[in-house]
Scaffold this motif. Structure first.
Motif, short mmCIF file in Angstrom:
data_model
loop_
_atom_site.label_atom_id
_atom_site.label_comp_id
_atom_site.label_asym_id
_atom_site.label_seq_id
_atom_site.Cartn_x
_atom_site.Cartn_y
_atom_site.Cartn_z
N ARG A 9 129.23 -11.97 -37.59
CA ARG A 9 128.76 -12.48 -38.88
C ARG A 9 129.73 -13.50 -39.49
NH1 ARG A 9 125.44 -10.87 -43.30
NH2 ARG A 9 126.39 -11.33 -45.32
N GLU A 10 131.03 -13.18 -39.48
CA GLU A 10 132.03 -14.07 -40.08
C GLU A 10 132.09 -15.41 -39.35
OE1 GLU A 10 132.67 -10.75 -39.55
OE2 GLU A 10 132.50 -10.25 -41.70
N PHE A 55 123.30 -19.52 -47.23
CA PHE A 55 124.13 -20.41 -48.05
C PHE A 55 124.94 -19.60 -49.05
CE2 PHE A 55 124.48 -23.69 -51.53
CZ PHE A 55 125.35 -24.51 -50.85
N CYS A 56 124.31 -18.67 -49.72
CA CYS A 56 124.99 -17.82 -50.69
C CYS A 56 126.12 -17.03 -50.03
CB CYS A 56 123.97 -16.88 -51.33
SG CYS A 56 124.60 -15.95 -52.73
N GLN A 57 125.83 -16.47 -48.87
CA GLN A 57 126.85 -15.70 -48.14
C GLN A 57 127.99 -16.61 -47.67
OE1 GLN A 57 126.83 -12.38 -48.23
NE2 GLN A 57 124.94 -12.65 -49.40
N SER A 58 127.66 -17.87 -47.35
CA SER A 58 128.71 -18.81 -46.92
C SER A 58 129.63 -19.15 -48.10
CB SER A 58 128.11 -20.08 -46.30
OG SER A 58 127.61 -20.97 -47.28
N ILE A 59 129.05 -19.26 -49.29
CA ILE A 59 129.87 -19.51 -50.50
C ILE A 59 130.81 -18.33 -50.73
CG2 ILE A 59 129.79 -19.75 -53.02
CD1 ILE A 59 128.84 -22.30 -51.72
N LYS A 60 130.28 -17.11 -50.61
CA LYS A 60 131.11 -15.91 -50.77
C LYS A 60 132.23 -15.88 -49.74
CE LYS A 60 127.58 -12.95 -52.83
NZ LYS A 60 126.73 -11.77 -52.65
N ARG A 61 131.90 -16.20 -48.50
CA ARG A 61 132.90 -16.21 -47.42
C ARG A 61 133.98 -17.24 -47.71
NH1 ARG A 61 135.67 -13.92 -43.22
NH2 ARG A 61 136.06 -15.44 -41.59
N TYR A 62 133.58 -18.41 -48.15
CA TYR A 62 134.55 -19.47 -48.47
C TYR A 62 135.49 -19.00 -49.58
CZ TYR A 62 136.52 -23.96 -49.83
OH TYR A 62 137.38 -24.99 -50.14
N LYS A 63 134.94 -18.39 -50.61
CA LYS A 63 135.77 -17.91 -51.71
C LYS A 63 136.76 -16.86 -51.22
CE LYS A 63 133.95 -16.79 -55.57
NZ LYS A 63 133.11 -16.21 -56.61
N GLU A 64 136.33 -16.02 -50.28
CA GLU A 64 137.21 -14.97 -49.74
C GLU A 64 138.33 -15.54 -48.88
OE1 GLU A 64 134.56 -12.56 -47.43
OE2 GLU A 64 133.57 -11.71 -49.19
N THR A 65 138.06 -16.65 -48.22
CA THR A 65 139.02 -17.15 -47.23
C THR A 65 139.82 -18.37 -47.68
OG1 THR A 65 137.32 -18.51 -46.16
CG2 THR A 65 137.67 -16.28 -45.28
N ASN A 66 139.43 -19.01 -48.79
CA ASN A 66 140.23 -20.16 -49.20
C ASN A 66 141.48 -19.68 -49.93
OD1 ASN A 66 139.99 -20.15 -52.01
ND2 ASN A 66 138.45 -21.72 -52.09
N LEU A 67 142.45 -20.55 -50.05
CA LEU A 67 143.77 -20.13 -50.52
C LEU A 67 144.04 -20.40 -51.99
CD1 LEU A 67 145.82 -21.41 -47.45
CD2 LEU A 67 144.99 -19.09 -47.89
#
Length: 187
Positions: A9-10, A55-67
């Motif tokens: 998934r990730e 798209f929504c899940q990709s935004i959540k993933r980006y927020k989790e992984t950006n610095l």
């Protein structure tokens, strides 16, 4: 009995982020996502309700992984964190600018849940910026300075769609140096 899922998934989200980042939500087709992720339509729909959910899940993933949160919570708090935040868009992985800032171009027609996530992120970053400015200044108008930083940062992210980081870096340095003088000056 359902088929076994043959993808991570990730990894799918990370690949989808790159497509949405480059093309935007509206210009990304399901076919584009299939090609980028290596997962067919039925596989994507088994994991995500639709393109909006992906798209929504990709935004959540980006927020989790950006610095950004890590940059803005580094101790000691202060203006160095703000400078590092401003420069962080120069080092984005694979794409130009900030994914969320670039996504804001489509804010008026994005799904409600995505708008909410983006606006929550802006508010969160604003709080972290304010925390850093309060560590070095006791001005009573710091919230206005936070707005200026966010506006500048968003503009730089958009500018990075057309320019190389080395072309934009002098602008960040100029803004940062002069902004620091404003923040640290006595009223």
């Amino acid at each position: 009995m359902g088929r076994t899922k043959c993808f991570n998934r990730e990894e799918v989200l990370d690949r989808a982020i790159q497509v949405f980042w480059r093309q935007g939500f509206a210009n990304t087709s399901l076919h584009d996502l299939e090609q980028a992720t290596g997962v067919n339509k039925s596989g994507l729909y088994s994991e995500f309700k639709d393109k909006e959910d992906l798209f929504c899940q990709s935004i959540k993933r980006y927020k989790e992984t950006n610095l950004v949160a890590e940059i803005l919570t580094k101790q000691p708090l202060g203006y160095e964190n703000v400078e590092n935040f401003l420069k962080s868009s120069l080092n984005c992985s694979g794409e130009k600018g900030c994914y969320l800032a670039n996504t804001m171009r489509e804010l008026s027609f994005l799904p409600h849940q995505v708008k909410k996530l983006i606006l929550e992120n802006v508010a969160s970053v604003a709080e972290l910026l304010l925390m850093n400015l309060k560590a070095v200044s006791n001005r009573n108008d710091l919230d206005q300075f936070v707005s200026m930083i966010l506006t500048f940062s968003t503009g730089i992210s958009l500018k990075l769609n057309a320019m190389k980081p080395k072309e934009v870096e002098p602008e960040i340095d100029f803004f940062s140096k002069n902004f620091k003088k404003l923040i640290l000056d006595e009223e």
